[in-house]
Structures are given as structure tokens and as C-alpha cells.
Scaffold this active site. Structure first.
Site, PDB file in Angstrom:
ATOM      1  N   ALA A 118     -64.979 -33.951  69.857  1.00 16.43           N
ATOM      2  CA  ALA A 118     -65.320 -33.768  68.442  1.00 16.43           C
ATOM      3  C   ALA A 118     -66.200 -34.901  67.927  1.00 16.43           C
ATOM      4  CB  ALA A 118     -64.048 -33.665  67.605  1.00 16.43           C
ATOM      5  N   GLU A 119     -65.851 -36.134  68.269  1.00 18.32           N
ATOM      6  CA  GLU A 119     -66.652 -37.257  67.779  1.00 18.32           C
ATOM      7  C   GLU A 119     -68.049 -37.242  68.394  1.00 18.32           C
ATOM      8  OE1 GLU A 119     -66.546 -41.931  66.638  1.00 18.32           O
ATOM      9  OE2 GLU A 119     -64.701 -40.934  67.277  1.00 18.32           O
ATOM     10  N   THR A 120     -68.143 -36.862  69.650  1.00 23.03           N
ATOM     11  CA  THR A 120     -69.448 -36.751  70.299  1.00 23.03           C
ATOM     12  C   THR A 120     -70.316 -35.726  69.577  1.00 23.03           C
ATOM     13  OG1 THR A 120     -68.514 -37.383  72.447  1.00 23.03           O
ATOM     14  CG2 THR A 120     -70.608 -36.172  72.469  1.00 23.03           C
ATOM     15  N   VAL A 171     -60.515 -35.200  70.652  1.00 19.23           N
ATOM     16  CA  VAL A 171     -61.139 -36.069  69.653  1.00 19.23           C
ATOM     17  C   VAL A 171     -62.448 -36.664  70.189  1.00 19.23           C
ATOM     18  CG1 VAL A 171     -60.821 -38.132  68.220  1.00 19.23           C
ATOM     19  CG2 VAL A 171     -58.930 -36.525  68.526  1.00 19.23           C
TER      20      VAL A 171
END
Length: 152
Positions: free
Chosen positions: A76-78, A73
Site C-alpha cells: 500500500a505504501e509503495t 502495508v
């Protein structure tokens, strides 16, 4: 008077994270963030159409030795946030407002590659799908992140 330009204060951090020099000024004084550095995330491709980075499994595992779900996550958020920033432009700010993840298989070694592709690029919201794969190209997880573009 010197003709040398003053180097960006975060040059070393940005270069270590794979950020090309032409993007250093637009990232402001914040660099890539402490968590990106701590997780060993390195960008390998940056464009509005695709954002790609790698992250080592080693150092990002849970107690059983598998890559931690939260590490998926974070990657992914980065990627989704950087992609949203590229879409919004250098004078904008973006914040994540929703993220979800489906884990398909575990990884216990090697590098994980995350690839963010746009699902929706709007004026105030962006949504990206981020797929994490292992070195054999097998899908490890699929995430979706939505970011809000804030007024400058």
C-alpha cells in the site's frame, strides 16, 4: 562519438519491477527501492488516476503461512507513494505521513494485487485508498495513505 544514449543506471531493476521505460528518467538514480525488489512487487499499471501492482504471497508470509499484515502495508505504501509522486511531478519529493490498514481476510498462496486510487490530490497533500485483492478478486485489506509533497 556514439549516437547511443547512456542507459539509465537502474534500468534492470526498473524493468523487473514493471516500470515502463518512459518513466525511468523521472525516478532518478534510486530505482524502485530495495524493499520493493525484495518483496517481489511488480507494477502493472501506472497513471495519476490509478496505480496497480502485484506481490507474491510466497516469501512474504508470517509464521502461520499467511501473508504478513506488514506486507499489505508495504504494498500500500509503495503504491500510494508512487501515485503521489506521479501527481506531484518528476521534480518533486513525496513522503508518507500517515497510513492505516484494515485486514479483511488472509491469503496463503498466489498473487496479491494492490490498486491505489486518489481520495484527495492537493498541492501539498495527497491521500489514496489502496485495496488489496487475491486472485479471485476478494478483498484482503484496505489501506489509506497520506503523503506530503515537499518543495523541490
Amino acid at each position: 562519438m556514439s549516437n547511443k544514449s547512456t542507459p539509465h543506471p537502474m534500468t534492470e531493476e526498473l524493468l523487473a519491477a514493471g516500470i515502463p521505460p518512459e518513466f525511468h528518467a523521472s525516478l532518478g538514480q534510486h530505482g524502485v527501492g530495495a524493499l520493493v525488489t525484495k518483496m517481489g512487487i511488480v507494477f502493472t499499471h501506472m497513471s495519476a488516476d490509478s496505480m496497480v501492482a502485484t506481490m507474491p504471497v510466497e516469501g512474504n508470509t508470517q509464521v502461520t503461512g499467511l501473508l504478513h499484515g506488514g506486507a499489505h502495508v508495504v504494498l500500500a505504501e509503495t503504491l500510494g507513494s508512487f501515485a503521489a509522486f506521479f501527481h506531484a511531478g518528476p521534480n518533486s519529493r513525496v513522503v508518507g505521513i500517515e497510513i492505516n490498514a484494515t485486514h479483511h481476510r488472509g491469503a496463503s498462496s498466489g498473487l496479491v494485487t494492490g490498486t491505489a486510487t486518489p481520495v484527495h490530490l492537493g498541492r501539498t497533500l495527497t491521500t489514496h485508498e489502496v485495496v488489496m485483492t487475491n486472485e479471485a478478486g476478494q478483498r484482503l485489506s484496505t489501506c489509506r495513505i497520506t503523503n506530503m509533497i515537499l518543495a523541490s
